[in-house]
Structure formats: C-alpha cells, structure tokens
Design an enzyme around this catalytic site. Structure first.
Site, PDB file in Angstrom:
ATOM      1  N   LYS A 156       0.831  -1.211   0.000  1.00 14.13           N
ATOM      2  CA  LYS A 156       0.000   0.000   0.000  1.00 14.13           C
ATOM      3  C   LYS A 156       0.865   1.261   0.000  1.00 14.13           C
ATOM      4  CE  LYS A 156      -2.153  -1.829   3.524  1.00 14.13           C
ATOM      5  NZ  LYS A 156      -1.788  -3.234   3.340  1.00 14.13           N
ATOM      6  N   ARG A 237      10.780  -0.444   9.085  1.00 17.42           N
ATOM      7  CA  ARG A 237      11.108  -0.792  10.473  1.00 17.42           C
ATOM      8  C   ARG A 237      12.625  -0.722  10.625  1.00 17.42           C
ATOM      9  NH1 ARG A 237       6.700   0.288  11.655  1.00 17.42           N
ATOM     10  NH2 ARG A 237       5.072  -0.985  12.607  1.00 17.42           N
ATOM     11  N   ASP A 261      13.075   7.080   9.649  1.00 18.23           N
ATOM     12  CA  ASP A 261      11.962   7.360  10.567  1.00 18.23           C
ATOM     13  C   ASP A 261      11.889   6.278  11.643  1.00 18.23           C
ATOM     14  OD1 ASP A 261       9.591   8.880  11.325  1.00 18.23           O
ATOM     15  OD2 ASP A 261       8.457   7.096  10.722  1.00 18.23           O
ATOM     16  N   GLU A 266      14.821   1.598  18.698  1.00 18.95           N
ATOM     17  CA  GLU A 266      14.037   2.806  18.965  1.00 18.95           C
ATOM     18  C   GLU A 266      13.154   2.705  20.197  1.00 18.95           C
ATOM     19  OE1 GLU A 266      11.621   2.882  15.285  1.00 18.95           O
ATOM     20  OE2 GLU A 266       9.865   2.602  16.556  1.00 18.95           O
ATOM     21  N   HIS A 298       9.767   7.981  14.361  1.00 15.39           N
ATOM     22  CA  HIS A 298       8.599   7.177  13.994  1.00 15.39           C
ATOM     23  C   HIS A 298       7.332   8.051  13.884  1.00 15.39           C
ATOM     24  CE1 HIS A 298       7.498   2.676  13.940  1.00 15.39           C
ATOM     25  NE2 HIS A 298       6.579   3.346  13.276  1.00 15.39           N
ATOM     26  N   ALA A 300       6.160   9.000  10.737  1.00 16.90           N
ATOM     27  CA  ALA A 300       5.633   8.972   9.360  1.00 16.90           C
ATOM     28  C   ALA A 300       4.115   8.815   9.350  1.00 16.90           C
ATOM     29  CB  ALA A 300       6.297   7.851   8.565  1.00 16.90           C
ATOM     30  N   PHE A 301       3.590   8.098  10.325  1.00 24.62           N
ATOM     31  CA  PHE A 301       2.134   7.827  10.345  1.00 24.62           C
ATOM     32  C   PHE A 301       1.339   9.024  10.864  1.00 24.62           C
ATOM     33  CE2 PHE A 301       0.835   7.652  14.802  1.00 24.62           C
ATOM     34  CZ  PHE A 301       2.072   7.773  15.422  1.00 24.62           C
TER      35      PHE A 301
HETATM   36  P1  NAI Z   1       1.771  -3.923   2.796  1.00 29.56           P
HETATM   37  O1  NAI Z   1       1.570  -5.225   3.496  1.00 29.56           O
HETATM   38  O2  NAI Z   1       0.652  -3.308   2.046  1.00 29.56           O
HETATM   39  O3  NAI Z   1       3.007  -4.067   1.781  1.00 29.56           O
HETATM   40  C1  NAI Z   1       4.228  -4.641   2.103  1.00 29.56           C
HETATM   41  C2  NAI Z   1       4.820  -5.186   0.818  1.00 29.56           C
HETATM   42  O4  NAI Z   1       6.145  -5.633   1.107  1.00 29.56           O
HETATM   43  C3  NAI Z   1       4.028  -6.387   0.264  1.00 29.56           C
HETATM   44  O5  NAI Z   1       3.725  -6.159  -1.097  1.00 29.56           O
HETATM   45  C4  NAI Z   1       4.987  -7.539   0.457  1.00 29.56           C
HETATM   46  O6  NAI Z   1       4.857  -8.553  -0.532  1.00 29.56           O
HETATM   47  C5  NAI Z   1       6.339  -6.817   0.348  1.00 29.56           C
HETATM   48  N1  NAI Z   1       7.462  -7.589   0.839  1.00 29.56           N
HETATM   49  C6  NAI Z   1       7.492  -8.575   1.767  1.00 29.56           C
HETATM   50  N2  NAI Z   1       8.738  -9.069   1.871  1.00 29.56           N
HETATM   51  C7  NAI Z   1       9.506  -8.394   0.989  1.00 29.56           C
HETATM   52  C8  NAI Z   1      10.877  -8.460   0.616  1.00 29.56           C
HETATM   53  N3  NAI Z   1      11.706  -9.343   1.161  1.00 29.56           N
HETATM   54  N4  NAI Z   1      11.325  -7.611  -0.334  1.00 29.56           N
HETATM   55  C9  NAI Z   1      10.485  -6.728  -0.929  1.00 29.56           C
HETATM   56  N5  NAI Z   1       9.180  -6.628  -0.610  1.00 29.56           N
HETATM   57  C10 NAI Z   1       8.696  -7.438   0.330  1.00 29.56           C
HETATM   58  O7  NAI Z   1       2.351  -2.941   3.907  1.00 29.56           O
HETATM   59  P2  NAI Z   1       2.356  -1.347   3.903  1.00 29.56           P
HETATM   60  O8  NAI Z   1       1.072  -0.855   4.465  1.00 29.56           O
HETATM   61  O9  NAI Z   1       2.792  -0.856   2.573  1.00 29.56           O
HETATM   62  O10 NAI Z   1       3.481  -1.056   5.004  1.00 29.56           O
HETATM   63  C11 NAI Z   1       4.822  -1.462   4.825  1.00 29.56           C
HETATM   64  C12 NAI Z   1       5.553  -1.357   6.163  1.00 29.56           C
HETATM   65  O11 NAI Z   1       5.645   0.008   6.549  1.00 29.56           O
HETATM   66  C13 NAI Z   1       4.790  -2.018   7.348  1.00 29.56           C
HETATM   67  O12 NAI Z   1       5.077  -3.398   7.435  1.00 29.56           O
HETATM   68  C14 NAI Z   1       5.315  -1.259   8.537  1.00 29.56           C
HETATM   69  O13 NAI Z   1       6.404  -1.949   9.100  1.00 29.56           O
HETATM   70  C15 NAI Z   1       5.790   0.073   7.958  1.00 29.56           C
HETATM   71  N6  NAI Z   1       4.999   1.202   8.459  1.00 29.56           N
HETATM   72  C16 NAI Z   1       5.660   2.241   9.037  1.00 29.56           C
HETATM   73  C17 NAI Z   1       4.964   3.321   9.542  1.00 29.56           C
HETATM   74  C18 NAI Z   1       5.662   4.500  10.148  1.00 29.56           C
HETATM   75  O14 NAI Z   1       5.007   5.347  10.804  1.00 29.56           O
HETATM   76  N7  NAI Z   1       6.969   4.649   9.983  1.00 29.56           N
HETATM   77  C19 NAI Z   1       3.495   3.350   9.516  1.00 29.56           C
HETATM   78  C20 NAI Z   1       2.898   2.240   8.814  1.00 29.56           C
HETATM   79  C21 NAI Z   1       3.637   1.193   8.329  1.00 29.56           C
END
Ligand code: NAI
Length: 349
Positions: A156, A237, A261, A266, A298, A300-301
């Site tokens: 996403k 992360r 971020d 952390e 942290h 970004a959200f």
């Molecule tokens: P999502 O689940 O929609 O997308 C994650 C994508 O990463 C998926 O398409 C998955 O197939 C792919 N993926 C898995 N393993 C992989 C690899 N080895 N190499 C490349 N791609 C791989 O998750 P979304 O919503 O896009 O969020 C991603 C991450 O962002 C979350 O898991 C979370 O840790 C982090 N996040 C950080 C925030 C912040 O405030 N800094 C807030 C929200 C999320």
C-alpha cells in the site's frame, strides 16, 4: 458494549484525544496507561477484556502467556506493522488484530519529505537563514527528474510512493516477492531483482514489513552493491537496516544520505523526550552526528487523518470481535500473513 474493558498501553496525549473522541460512538470502558506493555508491566492488564498496543510494546511469549492467563481475548494493534508480536505464542491462545491501512498516504508522503529535505539540505538551510547566514555553499542538491528510485516493497505504501515519484518523472525500479505485472504497467515501474535495484538506484526506499527474511536486508554485503552516493530512506522498520553497517557506509561515503523514521533500538527512545538527558545509545548518537542524516522518531504515520482512522478501525476491530461472527484485520500465525477469514472458518479455532 459498556462492560468491555480495554487497557491501552504506551499512550500519549494525542492517542487519548483521538480515542476518547471516537469512543463516544462505541462506549468502551478504556483505561490509558503511559507504560509500554512488556514483562514488567503486563500485570496492569489484569481485569481487562482486551489490550490495545502500539509499535514498541513487546508482545513476547511471556507477555502473551500472562495475557491469556488474565483472560484477555484480543490484542488490538493500533498500527499496521506487527513484528513486535510472537504469533506462534498467540496462536490458539489470543486473537491479534491490526489497522492495516489507516493512511498509507501519510507514510509515503513522509518518505518524500525525507527525500526532498535531504536532497536540498533543508535541515541545514533552515538553521542558516535563521542565523542570518544566506550563504548557499554546501547546499547543492540534484534534480530528481530522470533519476532512478528503487522501492523495496510495493504494498500500500510503496504503491503511493511510486505514484508520487513518477510525478517527478523518475525512473522507478521495485522488488517484491509478490509481482503484480498489471500494477507495474499501470504505474510505469519495473520489477527487478534486489541486487539490480541496489546497484542501479539513486534513491532507495524500504517499504516492506520486518520479518525473518527482511531482517538486516540492508547490511554490509548489500551496501557494497550500492551505487556510490545513494540516498537511503527507511520508514519501514529499524531492523530492515543493519545500523552499524549503515554508519560504516556513511563514513566511507558509499551512502550519500540517509532519512530514517525508524531505528533498530528505537523502543527505549522514540516518542519520549530525552532533551535534558544523556542518551546512552552510542549508535543512535553517532547517527545523529552526520550532516547527511535526518532522523525522525517514527512520525511517518502521524497525520490527523491517520489518527482518526487508527482510532476508528481499532475500536471497530474490537467491537466486531466481541459482537459479530465475522471480522476483518486478524493476523494469523497459521496463514503467516494477515488473515481475513470469518471466525467460523478461521484458522484459529
Ligand atoms: P503492505 O503489506 O501493504 O506491503 C508490504 C509489501 O512488502 C508487500 O507487497 C509484500 O509482498 C512486500 N514484501 C514482503 N517481503 C519483501 C521483501 N523481502 N522484499 C520486498 N518486498 C517485500 O504494507 P504497507 O502498508 O505498505 O506497510 C509497509 C511497512 O511500513 C509495514 O510493514 C510497517 O512496518 C511500515 N509502516 C511504518 C509506519 C511509520 O510510521 N513509519 C506506519 C505504517 C507502516
């Protein structure tokens, strides 16, 4: 609904504001704790039906065992990432739900903020002009137009980021174990192997989840493959990056800039005010000495829209869990991924 008691951990004033506002529609009995949930604080959850936690609460095996003993039936994560939960321990003991997409825009836009600020040295320019120093030496950036961005994870957040970067007319490379050819055609990016992405990108952004296969995805070996001077952005992360290797990469100038971020260690520092204290983490303090590193804690959200969505979906997740036969946003150990099955056909009996 009134009788459902929820213990909220690691709460800050902004959490309390947004959840209190939203809870006027739900009527849960909420108690907010400032403490993070961990081995030391888990006893605070006694007497509740549900716990609500955030990114740095520690849902390890011991904590989950205790929560189960206390009769807690559901852990509601008020975030998207779920690397802080021991799902093996939770399986068959306690349900875990999350907020999968409260605002992917917030995170994608913050990634862009870090890129632009680092590229055009806004963090330095801001202090210069406030000090009546209008010299621009050392503030040289580069056109993003026609440069190559490498996006690791096209979920996403990654997809929104790609759309924004295409607006700068950048070339976009991406890698993801789930290839979506239609998406790549629609957005105009190319799926490539990780090594190719590493050695051909001018800016790399980490947008995949943290798990055993992505832990230290960027390490000494992968840094050796990078294009010299690359900019690294991590809003995923902290442990996606080996921070010590990152520091070596910055020192050797292989890495030209880093926008972070998130940070591996952390949990003790982020979201807290250490401005009058000595921070004992030498890696964190070393990172903060680099002029070409911007660290945000942290955040970004952290947009109004995201806070509203987080509160709404978290409370809905809990309401649906207690009131309906079907609910979404469960994360299931057996599926090894977010699970959207109804309770009747759930992997989790
Ligand atoms: P999502 O689940 O929609 O997308 C994650 C994508 O990463 C998926 O398409 C998955 O197939 C792919 N993926 C898995 N393993 C992989 C690899 N080895 N190499 C490349 N791609 C791989 O998750 P979304 O919503 O896009 O969020 C991603 C991450 O962002 C979350 O898991 C979370 O840790 C982090 N996040 C950080 C925030 C912040 O405030 N800094 C807030 C929200 C999320």
């Amino acid at each position: 609904m009134n009788e459902i008691r929820i213990a909220f951990f690691d709460t800050k004033p902004y959490d309390i504001n947004s959840f209190n506002q939203e809870n006027s529609e739900f009527g849960f009995d909420i108690q907010y704790f400032e403490d993070k949930l961990n081995n030391k604080t888990v006893s605070l959850a006694k007497g509740f039906d549900a716990v609500c936690v955030f990114v740095n609460d520690d849902l390890n095996k011991t904590v989950i065992k205790k929560l189960t003993e206390y009769g807690i039936r559901i852990i509601a994560l008020r975030c998207a990432g779920y690397n802080n939960v021991d799902f093996k321990a939770a399986f068959n003991n306690i349900h875990v739900v999350r907020v999968p997409d409260y605002s992917p825009y917030a995170v994608a836009e913050h990634s862009i903020t870090l890129m632009l600020a680092l590229n055009r040295k806004i963090h330095k320019a801001y202090y210069r002009t406030r000090d009546n120093n209008f010299n621009i030496n050392g503030l040289l950036g580069f056109d993003m137009y026609r440069k190559t961005a490498g996006i690791i994870g096209t979920g996403k957040i990654g997809q929104i980021l790609i759309k924004i970067l295409k607006g700068f007319q950048m070339e976009v490379l991406a890698c993801d174990p789930l290839i979506n050819e239609e998406l790549s055609k629609e957005l105009g990016f190319k799926y490539v192997e990780l090594d190719y992405l590493l050695s051909n990108s001018d800016i790399i952004s980490l947008n995949c989840p943290l798990n055993s296969s992505t832990h230290h995805l960027i390490n000494k070996d992968s840094i050796s493959k990078l294009k010299p001077g690359v900019m690294l952005i991590n809003t995923g992360r902290g442990s996606l990056l080996d921070t010590k290797a990152l520091i070596d990469g910055l020192k050797s100038k292989k890495i030209g800039a880093a926008g972070l971020d998130v940070y591996e260690e952390e949990s003790e520092y982020f979201f807290e005010d250490f401005s009058s204290e000595i921070v004992p983490d030498d890696t964190l303090t070393r990172l903060l000495t680099f002029p070409n590193v911007i660290l945000t804690s942290h955040q970004a959200f952290f947009t109004r829209e995201a806070l509203h969505n987080i509160a709404e979906v978290t409370l809905l997740n809990i309401k649906h869990f207690f009131n309906s036969t079907s609910y979404e946003n469960e994360i299931c150990y057996q599926c090894k991924r977010p699970c959207r099955k109804t309770r009747d056909e759930d992997c989790f009996k």
